[in-house]
Design a protein around this motif. Structure first.
Motif, PDB file in Angstrom:
ATOM      1  N   SER A 186       0.815  -1.221   0.000  1.00  0.00           N
ATOM      2  CA  SER A 186       0.000   0.000   0.000  1.00  0.00           C
ATOM      3  C   SER A 186       0.849   1.271   0.000  1.00  0.00           C
ATOM      4  CB  SER A 186      -0.931   0.017   1.222  1.00  0.00           C
ATOM      5  OG  SER A 186      -0.195   0.200   2.424  1.00  0.00           O
ATOM      6  N   LEU A 187       2.145   1.139   0.315  1.00  0.00           N
ATOM      7  CA  LEU A 187       3.011   2.314   0.343  1.00  0.00           C
ATOM      8  C   LEU A 187       3.325   2.785  -1.064  1.00  0.00           C
ATOM      9  CD1 LEU A 187       5.597   1.251   3.094  1.00  0.00           C
ATOM     10  CD2 LEU A 187       3.604   2.727   3.371  1.00  0.00           C
ATOM     11  N   SER A 188       3.522   4.070  -1.204  1.00  0.00           N
ATOM     12  CA  SER A 188       3.872   4.612  -2.510  1.00  0.00           C
ATOM     13  C   SER A 188       5.284   4.166  -2.911  1.00  0.00           C
ATOM     14  CB  SER A 188       3.816   6.142  -2.482  1.00  0.00           C
ATOM     15  OG  SER A 188       4.851   6.660  -1.652  1.00  0.00           O
ATOM     16  N   ARG A 189       5.569   4.238  -4.186  1.00  0.00           N
ATOM     17  CA  ARG A 189       6.905   3.867  -4.668  1.00  0.00           C
ATOM     18  C   ARG A 189       7.967   4.747  -4.027  1.00  0.00           C
ATOM     19  NH1 ARG A 189       7.836   3.704 -11.049  1.00  0.00           N
ATOM     20  NH2 ARG A 189       6.262   2.058 -10.756  1.00  0.00           N
ATOM     21  N   ASN A 190       7.649   6.018  -3.820  1.00  0.00           N
ATOM     22  CA  ASN A 190       8.602   6.939  -3.212  1.00  0.00           C
ATOM     23  C   ASN A 190       8.904   6.552  -1.759  1.00  0.00           C
ATOM     24  OD1 ASN A 190      10.181   9.452  -3.120  1.00  0.00           O
ATOM     25  ND2 ASN A 190       8.558  10.175  -1.752  1.00  0.00           N
ATOM     26  N   MET A 191       7.872   6.152  -1.014  1.00  0.00           N
ATOM     27  CA  MET A 191       8.093   5.746   0.372  1.00  0.00           C
ATOM     28  C   MET A 191       8.907   4.464   0.453  1.00  0.00           C
ATOM     29  SD  MET A 191       4.576   6.647   2.437  1.00  0.00           S
ATOM     30  CE  MET A 191       5.316   6.188   4.005  1.00  0.00           C
ATOM     31  N   ARG A 192       8.628   3.519  -0.437  1.00  0.00           N
ATOM     32  CA  ARG A 192       9.397   2.275  -0.433  1.00  0.00           C
ATOM     33  C   ARG A 192      10.865   2.555  -0.760  1.00  0.00           C
ATOM     34  NH1 ARG A 192       4.634  -0.004  -3.054  1.00  0.00           N
ATOM     35  NH2 ARG A 192       5.675   0.106  -5.085  1.00  0.00           N
ATOM     36  N   GLN A 225      14.188   1.701   1.491  1.00  0.00           N
ATOM     37  CA  GLN A 225      15.240   0.833   0.961  1.00  0.00           C
ATOM     38  C   GLN A 225      16.584   1.541   0.809  1.00  0.00           C
ATOM     39  OE1 GLN A 225      13.040  -0.205  -2.594  1.00  0.00           O
ATOM     40  NE2 GLN A 225      12.580  -2.273  -1.809  1.00  0.00           N
ATOM     41  N   VAL A 226      16.563   2.864   0.678  1.00  0.00           N
ATOM     42  CA  VAL A 226      17.803   3.592   0.434  1.00  0.00           C
ATOM     43  C   VAL A 226      18.794   3.434   1.579  1.00  0.00           C
ATOM     44  CG1 VAL A 226      17.088   5.818   1.416  1.00  0.00           C
ATOM     45  CG2 VAL A 226      18.756   5.760  -0.457  1.00  0.00           C
ATOM     46  N   PHE A 227      18.287   3.254   2.795  1.00  0.00           N
ATOM     47  CA  PHE A 227      19.199   3.101   3.930  1.00  0.00           C
ATOM     48  C   PHE A 227      20.020   1.828   3.819  1.00  0.00           C
ATOM     49  CE2 PHE A 227      16.265   6.219   5.655  1.00  0.00           C
ATOM     50  CZ  PHE A 227      17.129   7.078   6.305  1.00  0.00           C
ATOM     51  N   GLU A 228      19.388   0.738   3.450  1.00  0.00           N
ATOM     52  CA  GLU A 228      20.126  -0.515   3.288  1.00  0.00           C
ATOM     53  C   GLU A 228      21.113  -0.399   2.130  1.00  0.00           C
ATOM     54  OE1 GLU A 228      19.303  -5.304   2.591  1.00  0.00           O
ATOM     55  OE2 GLU A 228      17.622  -3.907   2.835  1.00  0.00           O
ATOM     56  N   ASN A 265      18.415  15.783   2.740  1.00  0.00           N
ATOM     57  CA  ASN A 265      16.961  15.692   2.605  1.00  0.00           C
ATOM     58  C   ASN A 265      16.491  14.409   1.936  1.00  0.00           C
ATOM     59  OD1 ASN A 265      16.559  18.166   3.845  1.00  0.00           O
ATOM     60  ND2 ASN A 265      16.616  19.310   1.920  1.00  0.00           N
ATOM     61  N   ARG A 266      17.383  13.741   1.214  1.00  0.00           N
ATOM     62  CA  ARG A 266      16.959  12.510   0.536  1.00  0.00           C
ATOM     63  C   ARG A 266      16.699  11.373   1.526  1.00  0.00           C
ATOM     64  NH1 ARG A 266      22.408  12.996  -0.628  1.00  0.00           N
ATOM     65  NH2 ARG A 266      23.776  11.290   0.056  1.00  0.00           N
ATOM     66  N   TYR A 267      17.128  11.549   2.770  1.00  0.00           N
ATOM     67  CA  TYR A 267      16.929  10.523   3.790  1.00  0.00           C
ATOM     68  C   TYR A 267      15.730  10.864   4.670  1.00  0.00           C
ATOM     69  CZ  TYR A 267      21.618   8.758   2.693  1.00  0.00           C
ATOM     70  OH  TYR A 267      22.708   8.236   2.061  1.00  0.00           O
ATOM     71  N   THR A 268      14.885   9.861   4.903  1.00  0.00           N
ATOM     72  CA  THR A 268      13.762  10.002   5.823  1.00  0.00           C
ATOM     73  C   THR A 268      13.821   8.843   6.810  1.00  0.00           C
ATOM     74  OG1 THR A 268      12.457  10.955   4.014  1.00  0.00           O
ATOM     75  CG2 THR A 268      11.261  10.348   6.015  1.00  0.00           C
ATOM     76  N   PRO A 269      14.593   8.979   7.884  1.00  0.00           N
ATOM     77  CA  PRO A 269      14.777   7.866   8.820  1.00  0.00           C
ATOM     78  C   PRO A 269      13.486   7.358   9.445  1.00  0.00           C
ATOM     79  CG  PRO A 269      16.365   9.629   9.247  1.00  0.00           C
ATOM     80  CD  PRO A 269      15.387  10.164   8.266  1.00  0.00           C
ATOM     81  N   THR A 270      12.511   8.243   9.632  1.00  0.00           N
ATOM     82  CA  THR A 270      11.261   7.835  10.272  1.00  0.00           C
ATOM     83  C   THR A 270      10.604   6.686   9.528  1.00  0.00           C
ATOM     84  OG1 THR A 270      10.925  10.107  11.033  1.00  0.00           O
ATOM     85  CG2 THR A 270       9.034   8.632  11.132  1.00  0.00           C
TER      86      THR A 270
END
Length: 327
Positions: A151-157, A161-164, A253-258
């Protein structure tokens, strides 16, 4: 029904704990270890009352003493996501007025909160609504991680994933230095949003009083801290209570740790065998970004109804005057 109240004491403490354990509405925030934490660390002046029907315990009233000018009253216990009045389902809420009349002998006002609106609707005293809030709760059986992910948007996914991809990992903080690292960014985050900051001794008290039930996780890459969470675990309630967030707000800003932290909480809740994940207290505000984010991760708003109840005519008039002049 013959109602009475009894102040919590050493002599009846076991009855408080027994009722809190067996009641479907009790929580660890209603327990006596939590009370000890608030009193010993934060020096909160608490007054806890058991409600009786004859000799049977039918409810719990955890309160903090509060003064407003010349008036002395009882308010909800602070820094506690679940601090509401606990009553048996069999309790006739019309009898709550009997309980309030008992409190009126000593106090000028009460602040009551409950999940059951009918309880407040049956109060005969001239009460004032103080705004509804609630708890954001996810049922991982009804909404498993796989369903949430789809259900999450592609941007949220991507932001999860960017952190890993960048070498970040989430791990439990066990060492003193790691806990202090978490606390540093917890303070920075709350300073940024002008929130109430609890002292480090509060976290230390949690670890001491709730051994094995406090989970602090941090999202890091080497010496770069992105974020972290502190969760209280309640196997009896099959519930994980997410409590405190630490964020490094100086990340690009490209990181959203939450998002990564929430996604980890969802999976840990299911993987550890819990049914519910509480995302904490939140007002029902569909435009609030924090409300929106929790809802995107499957949480539903469970409303808590609150009311200030003046117990005398003069206290009621004083509150009306104060409210009128404060806008």
């Amino acid at each position: 029904m013959t109602c009475s109240t009894e102040v919590l004491s050493e002599g009846n403490a076991h009855r408080w704990e027994e009722y809190n354990t067996r009641s479907g509405k009790g929580t660890l925030f209603h327990g006596l270890r939590w009370k000890r934490l608030l009193e010993d660390v934060l020096k909160v002046k608490l007054r806890y009352y058991l409600i009786f029907d004859g000799q049977k315990v039918v409810g719990l009233c955890p309160f903090a003493e509060q003064s407003a000018g010349f008036f002395r009253g009882l308010a909800s216990i602070p820094h506690s996501e679940f601090n509401n009045l606990v009553l048996d389902d069999s309790f006739d809420s019309a009898h709550l007025n009997e309980i309030l009349s008992l409190f009126a002998k000593e106090y000028s006002f009460l602040h009551l909160s409950t999940y059951d609106r009918e309880v407040l609707d049956n109060i005969n005293y001239n009460g004032f609504n103080t705004g509804e809030t609630g708890n954001m709760v996810l049922n991982v059986k009804q909404k498993p991680p796989e369903e949430i992910w789809s259900s999450l948007s592609r941007n949220m996914r991507y932001k999860i994933q960017v952190f890993e991809k960048k070498g970040f990992k989430i791990r439990e903080a066990r060492q003193r230095s790691e806990i202090e690292w978490f606390y540093r960014y917890y303070v920075e985050n709350l300073t940024s949003i002008k929130g109430d900051i609890l002292p480090l001794s509060f976290l230390e008290g949690l670890l001491e009083l709730f051994p094995g039930r406090v989970r602090i996780e941090i999202l890091t890459n080497g010496d770069v801290f992105a974020g972290g969470s502190l969760t209280l675990l309640s196997p009896e309630r099959k519930t994980a209570y997410y409590q405190y967030l630490a964020l490094n707000r100086n990340l690009p800003n490209r990181y959203t740790p939450t998002y990564a932290i929430y996604w980890n909480l969802v999976n840990r809740t299911r993987d550890d065998g819990y049914e519910y994940l509480s995302f904490g207290r939140q007002r029902l505000d569909l435009k609030n970004p924090r409300f929106q984010d929790k809802a995107k991760f499957g949480a539903e708003h469970v409303p808590i109804h609150s009311r200030l109840v003046p117990l005398s005519r003069i206290a009621s008039l004083a509150y009306q005057v104060r409210k009128r002049f404060s806008g």
